[in-house]
Design an enzyme around this catalytic site. Structure first.
Site, short mmCIF file in Angstrom:
data_model
loop_
_atom_site.label_atom_id
_atom_site.label_comp_id
_atom_site.label_asym_id
_atom_site.label_seq_id
_atom_site.Cartn_x
_atom_site.Cartn_y
_atom_site.Cartn_z
N SER A 1 0.85 -1.18 0.00
CA SER A 1 0.00 0.00 0.00
C SER A 1 0.89 1.23 0.00
O SER A 1 1.95 1.24 0.63
CB SER A 1 -0.90 0.03 1.23
OG SER A 1 -1.56 1.28 1.35
N TYR B 1 -2.81 -0.30 10.00
CA TYR B 1 -2.75 -0.77 8.62
C TYR B 1 -1.41 -0.44 7.99
O TYR B 1 -0.78 -1.30 7.34
CB TYR B 1 -3.88 -0.12 7.81
CG TYR B 1 -3.91 -0.54 6.36
CD1 TYR B 1 -4.39 -1.79 5.99
CD2 TYR B 1 -3.47 0.32 5.36
CE1 TYR B 1 -4.43 -2.18 4.66
CE2 TYR B 1 -3.50 -0.06 4.02
CZ TYR B 1 -3.98 -1.31 3.68
OH TYR B 1 -4.01 -1.69 2.37
#
Length: 246
Positions: free
Chosen positions: A141, A155
């Site tokens: 990501s 995250y």
């Protein structure tokens, strides 16, 4: 095109979004694709049917990233009709966000179990079956590299861990000509983060090119890394985020 003709590929979390697009793209290049799903058997079978309708070959296997035995079985299924495994795409993941002080031990354990432990274990099983010249491609990501706002600590940490794993795998398995790379998508138009969703304008405001990724944008990068055009690219990070992180 048959860039991956005769090759076997395993994609985790392949029933929707980026995983489904990647499964279709690899199959279109000639790979026999095995895709895993945690719960959506119907969605996974739809992807398989679409691949077969286009002339490709695929199968779906139920395997939650938290289930070590199921993931090992998915690797076995991917190699049952082939001589080893050629491509592993670590795509499955979850997106736990919120204020740092509110993300408790249960949220931590769930996120790490799926996003880190699951990637580690299925990759460990896969390399035992992987052919010389294989590819390990992990979906990270852009939040692992730069966090533009609050609520992303857990995250971002889980995805940042995959950068270290990728670089270490590249060094460890280079002797077998196995390449390991990580792709960092930014905002991507999926059911989890639709391009017309309530937070989409805020995300576009951070982009140099104010355009969401389509799942196929990420799939195209993965397919290129999986193919014969990139034999010496390893340990690298590829960010696809419309310039959010520049």
């Amino acid at each position: 095109m048959t860039n991956l003709n005769g090759k076997s590929a395993l994609i985790t979390g392949g029933s929707r979004g980026v995983g489904a697009a990647t499964a279709k793209a690899l199959a279109a290049q000639g790979a026999f694709v095995t895709l895993t799903y945690a719960q959506s058997a119907e969605g996974a079978q739809k992807v398989v049917q679409e691949i077969e309708a286009a002339g490709g070959k695929a199968q779906a296997v139920q395997a939650d990233n938290r289930d070590e035995v199921a993931m090992a079985a998915a690797v076995e299924a991917a190699t049952k009709y082939h001589d080893g495994l050629d491509v592993l795409v670590n795509n499955a993941g979850i997106f736990n966000v919120g204020p740092f002080e509110e993300l408790d031990a249960a949220a931590f354990d769930q996120t790490i179990s799926v996003n880190v432990r699951g990637v580690y274990l299925i990759t460990q099983a896969a390399v035992k079956k992987m052919n010389k010249g294989g590819r390990i491609i992990t979906i990270g990501s852009n939040l692992a590299v730069r966090v533009p706002g609050p609520g992303m600590s857990l995250y971002a940490m889980s995805k940042a861990a995959l950068i270290g794993l990728t670089k270490a795998l590249a060094r460890e398995y280079g002797v077998r000509e196995i390449a390991a790379n990580i792709v960092h998508p930014g905002s991507t138009d999926t059911d989890m983060n639709p391009a017309d969703g309530p937070f989409s304008d805020a995300q576009r405001s951070l982009m140099a090119i104010p355009r969401y990724n389509q799942p196929t944008d990420v799939a195209n990068m993965v397919t290129w890394l999986a193919g014969s055009a990139s034999p010496t690219i390893t340990g690298a990070e590829f960010t696809i985020d419309s310039g959010t992180n520049i």
